[in-house]
Design a protein around this motif. Structure first.
Motif, PDB file in Angstrom:
ATOM      1  N   ILE A 241     -41.234  -8.137  16.288  1.00  0.00           N
ATOM      2  CA  ILE A 241     -41.252  -6.717  16.654  1.00  0.00           C
ATOM      3  C   ILE A 241     -40.424  -5.904  15.664  1.00  0.00           C
ATOM      4  CG2 ILE A 241     -40.491  -5.047  18.398  1.00  0.00           C
ATOM      5  CD1 ILE A 241     -41.197  -7.116  20.529  1.00  0.00           C
ATOM      6  N   LEU A 242     -39.260  -6.430  15.287  1.00  0.00           N
ATOM      7  CA  LEU A 242     -38.402  -5.695  14.353  1.00  0.00           C
ATOM      8  C   LEU A 242     -39.055  -5.585  12.978  1.00  0.00           C
ATOM      9  CD1 LEU A 242     -35.795  -4.202  13.946  1.00  0.00           C
ATOM     10  CD2 LEU A 242     -34.635  -6.378  13.533  1.00  0.00           C
ATOM     11  N   ASP A 243     -39.701  -6.653  12.531  1.00  0.00           N
ATOM     12  CA  ASP A 243     -40.408  -6.590  11.249  1.00  0.00           C
ATOM     13  C   ASP A 243     -41.575  -5.608  11.315  1.00  0.00           C
ATOM     14  OD1 ASP A 243     -38.766  -8.281   9.871  1.00  0.00           O
ATOM     15  OD2 ASP A 243     -40.095 -10.031   9.964  1.00  0.00           O
ATOM     16  N   GLU A 244     -42.222  -5.542  12.469  1.00  0.00           N
ATOM     17  CA  GLU A 244     -43.336  -4.595  12.628  1.00  0.00           C
ATOM     18  C   GLU A 244     -42.835  -3.156  12.500  1.00  0.00           C
ATOM     19  OE1 GLU A 244     -47.270  -3.328  13.261  1.00  0.00           O
ATOM     20  OE2 GLU A 244     -46.449  -5.318  12.807  1.00  0.00           O
ATOM     21  N   ILE A 245     -41.719  -2.872  13.159  1.00  0.00           N
ATOM     22  CA  ILE A 245     -41.134  -1.525  13.079  1.00  0.00           C
ATOM     23  C   ILE A 245     -40.690  -1.233  11.650  1.00  0.00           C
ATOM     24  CG2 ILE A 245     -39.155  -0.125  13.810  1.00  0.00           C
ATOM     25  CD1 ILE A 245     -39.374  -1.529  16.544  1.00  0.00           C
ATOM     26  N   THR A 246     -40.087  -2.229  11.005  1.00  0.00           N
ATOM     27  CA  THR A 246     -39.630  -2.059   9.624  1.00  0.00           C
ATOM     28  C   THR A 246     -40.809  -1.787   8.694  1.00  0.00           C
ATOM     29  OG1 THR A 246     -37.765  -3.543  10.019  1.00  0.00           O
ATOM     30  CG2 THR A 246     -38.386  -3.167   7.724  1.00  0.00           C
ATOM     31  N   PHE A 247     -41.864  -2.568   8.849  1.00  0.00           N
ATOM     32  CA  PHE A 247     -43.044  -2.406   8.000  1.00  0.00           C
ATOM     33  C   PHE A 247     -43.662  -1.021   8.184  1.00  0.00           C
ATOM     34  CE2 PHE A 247     -47.645  -2.740   7.339  1.00  0.00           C
ATOM     35  CZ  PHE A 247     -47.681  -3.198   6.035  1.00  0.00           C
ATOM     36  N   GLU A 248     -43.801  -0.597   9.432  1.00  0.00           N
ATOM     37  CA  GLU A 248     -44.460   0.684   9.696  1.00  0.00           C
ATOM     38  C   GLU A 248     -43.604   1.871   9.274  1.00  0.00           C
ATOM     39  OE1 GLU A 248     -45.764   0.647  13.794  1.00  0.00           O
ATOM     40  OE2 GLU A 248     -47.624  -0.356  13.199  1.00  0.00           O
ATOM     41  N   ASN A 249     -42.298   1.666   9.174  1.00  0.00           N
ATOM     42  CA  ASN A 249     -41.411   2.756   8.765  1.00  0.00           C
ATOM     43  C   ASN A 249     -41.164   2.785   7.261  1.00  0.00           C
ATOM     44  OD1 ASN A 249     -39.723   4.434  11.036  1.00  0.00           O
ATOM     45  ND2 ASN A 249     -40.523   2.506  11.853  1.00  0.00           N
ATOM     46  N   PHE A 250     -41.155   1.600   6.617  1.00  0.00           N
ATOM     47  CA  PHE A 250     -40.698   1.552   5.224  1.00  0.00           C
ATOM     48  C   PHE A 250     -41.613   0.740   4.306  1.00  0.00           C
ATOM     49  CE2 PHE A 250     -36.922   2.251   7.868  1.00  0.00           C
ATOM     50  CZ  PHE A 250     -36.466   3.445   7.310  1.00  0.00           C
ATOM     51  N   LEU A 251     -42.896   0.761   4.587  1.00  0.00           N
ATOM     52  CA  LEU A 251     -43.860   0.065   3.735  1.00  0.00           C
ATOM     53  C   LEU A 251     -43.750   0.512   2.280  1.00  0.00           C
ATOM     54  CD1 LEU A 251     -46.404  -1.647   3.176  1.00  0.00           C
ATOM     55  CD2 LEU A 251     -47.776   0.295   3.952  1.00  0.00           C
ATOM     56  N   TYR A 252     -43.408   1.787   2.074  1.00  0.00           N
ATOM     57  CA  TYR A 252     -43.363   2.354   0.724  1.00  0.00           C
ATOM     58  C   TYR A 252     -42.100   1.954  -0.046  1.00  0.00           C
ATOM     59  CZ  TYR A 252     -40.701   5.681   3.537  1.00  0.00           C
ATOM     60  OH  TYR A 252     -39.813   6.246   4.418  1.00  0.00           O
ATOM     61  N   TYR A 253     -41.149   1.269   0.591  1.00  0.00           N
ATOM     62  CA  TYR A 253     -39.950   0.798  -0.110  1.00  0.00           C
ATOM     63  C   TYR A 253     -40.277  -0.499  -0.865  1.00  0.00           C
ATOM     64  CZ  TYR A 253     -36.228   3.873   1.665  1.00  0.00           C
ATOM     65  OH  TYR A 253     -35.400   4.935   1.906  1.00  0.00           O
ATOM     66  N   LYS A 254     -39.690  -0.632  -2.029  1.00  0.00           N
ATOM     67  CA  LYS A 254     -39.936  -1.814  -2.852  1.00  0.00           C
ATOM     68  C   LYS A 254     -39.545  -3.090  -2.103  1.00  0.00           C
ATOM     69  CE  LYS A 254     -39.538   0.293  -7.450  1.00  0.00           C
ATOM     70  NZ  LYS A 254     -39.604   1.681  -6.985  1.00  0.00           N
ATOM     71  N   GLY A 255     -40.450  -4.034  -2.084  1.00  0.00           N
ATOM     72  CA  GLY A 255     -40.205  -5.320  -1.446  1.00  0.00           C
ATOM     73  C   GLY A 255     -40.621  -5.376   0.007  1.00  0.00           C
ATOM     74  N   PHE A 256     -40.661  -4.220   0.683  1.00  0.00           N
ATOM     75  CA  PHE A 256     -40.957  -4.221   2.115  1.00  0.00           C
ATOM     76  C   PHE A 256     -42.427  -4.511   2.396  1.00  0.00           C
ATOM     77  CE2 PHE A 256     -36.820  -2.586   2.062  1.00  0.00           C
ATOM     78  CZ  PHE A 256     -36.287  -2.568   3.337  1.00  0.00           C
ATOM     79  N   ASP A 257     -43.266  -4.379   1.356  1.00  0.00           N
ATOM     80  CA  ASP A 257     -44.675  -4.702   1.551  1.00  0.00           C
ATOM     81  C   ASP A 257     -44.878  -6.202   1.745  1.00  0.00           C
ATOM     82  OD1 ASP A 257     -43.944  -5.323  -1.031  1.00  0.00           O
ATOM     83  OD2 ASP A 257     -45.858  -4.710  -1.920  1.00  0.00           O
ATOM     84  N   ARG A 258     -43.845  -6.989   1.467  1.00  0.00           N
ATOM     85  CA  ARG A 258     -43.947  -8.438   1.672  1.00  0.00           C
ATOM     86  C   ARG A 258     -44.012  -8.801   3.159  1.00  0.00           C
ATOM     87  NH1 ARG A 258     -39.905 -11.358  -2.747  1.00  0.00           N
ATOM     88  NH2 ARG A 258     -40.852 -10.431  -4.614  1.00  0.00           N
ATOM     89  N   LEU A 259     -43.726  -7.827   3.999  1.00  0.00           N
ATOM     90  CA  LEU A 259     -43.818  -8.066   5.442  1.00  0.00           C
ATOM     91  C   LEU A 259     -45.268  -8.051   5.914  1.00  0.00           C
ATOM     92  CD1 LEU A 259     -40.843  -5.838   6.664  1.00  0.00           C
ATOM     93  CD2 LEU A 259     -40.916  -8.330   6.584  1.00  0.00           C
ATOM     94  N   LYS A 260     -46.211  -7.772   4.995  1.00  0.00           N
ATOM     95  CA  LYS A 260     -47.629  -7.758   5.364  1.00  0.00           C
ATOM     96  C   LYS A 260     -48.049  -9.112   5.919  1.00  0.00           C
ATOM     97  CE  LYS A 260     -49.527  -4.157   2.378  1.00  0.00           C
ATOM     98  NZ  LYS A 260     -50.460  -3.858   1.285  1.00  0.00           N
TER      99      LYS A 260
END
Length: 260
Positions: A241-260
């Motif tokens: 759940i926390l990764d989902e919130i992180t991904f949906e909030n900060f997908l545009y941050y470098k490295g955060f797209d790895r949560l895909k």
């Protein structure tokens, strides 16, 4: 009959059971309205502090579900604070000899115009401008009704008190012989004639709320459940759940797209 000394009603004896349940119903509707208006888009609007949530979950030993429920409750709380004050206005308006008048310029008044009140839920809810406006309003009621006493009520005050409201607000000195400031416990005592009226209300609420909730459908109780929406999305994407919130909030941050 409860064990607080009330003999006729199930909950408290200074307003009817029907009236108290109606006040609870109105407040519940305010909660539902706040939840309904608080969408996932609004939850994400100002960006969720994912680092704080991470620390909170570990340091406070909270599951992700508990953590998000608390965060959602905290944000919705901003919307329901005023509704709690309205709840007290409505309860007090059900006392014989008094009525509430939110749209008539006062929060509570005696039917014989001997009392007018402006009710605030907490002692710190007014800034200087709103305090000045409240004093001026109460002073007008006092001047227009020569036998009246007018009160600024702080339901949750720092201490139990009743005193003349004398203050310097925005550089101006304010005082009136019949304008008072009073704590919630003493105001409830004043209008009910019962020394522990506010305490009795507090003790009656769990039973009254439980009785009210029995009449509310499960569907309505779970209306607009943002946590369920986020949880489903997280499961579908094989994320916490926390990764989902992180991904949906900060997908545009470098490295955060790895949560895909």
């Amino acid at each position: 009959m409860n064990n607080l000394g009330q003999s006729e009603n199930k909950y408290i004896d200074f307003v009817s059971d029907e009236h108290l349940l109606k006040c609870i119903s109105n407040l519940h509707n305010s909660y539902l309205s706040a939840k309904r208006e608080f969408t996932k888009k609004k939850f994400y609007k100002n960006k969720v502090d994912i680092f704080k949530l991470t620390f909170d979950s570990r340091f406070n030993q909270l599951s992700e579900e508990e953590l998000i429920k608390l965060e959602l409750s905290r944000q919705i709380d901003k919307s329901v604070n005023n509704a709690i004050g309205t709840f007290h206005e409505e309860v007090l308006g059900g006392i014989e000899g008094f009525n509430s008048g939110r749209f008539l310029g006062y929060d509570l008044k005696a039917n014989d115009d001997s009392l007018f009140a402006e009710i605030k839920n907490k002692h710190n809810t007014m800034n200087s401008s709103s305090a000045e406006s409240a004093f001026q309003k109460l002073a007008r009621f006092a001047n227009d009704n020569k036998n009246s006493k007018c009160y600024l009520v702080q339901i949750l005050a720092k201490k139990s008190f009743c005193k003349k409201w004398e203050a310097i607000i925005n550089g101006k000195e304010y005082s009136h012989s019949r304008v008072y400031i009073i704590s919630g416990d003493q105001f409830y005592t004043l209008v009910t004639g019962k020394k522990k009226a506010l305490f009795y209300l507090y003790k009656s609420l769990p039973n009254a709320i439980n009785d009210f909730l029995k009449s509310v459908s499960e569907e309505k109780l779970n209306e607009n459940n943002i946590l369920s929406e986020i949880s489903k999305s997280a499961k579908d994407n094989n994320r916490t759940i926390l990764d989902e919130i992180t991904f949906e909030n900060f997908l545009y941050y470098k490295g955060f797209d790895r949560l895909k």
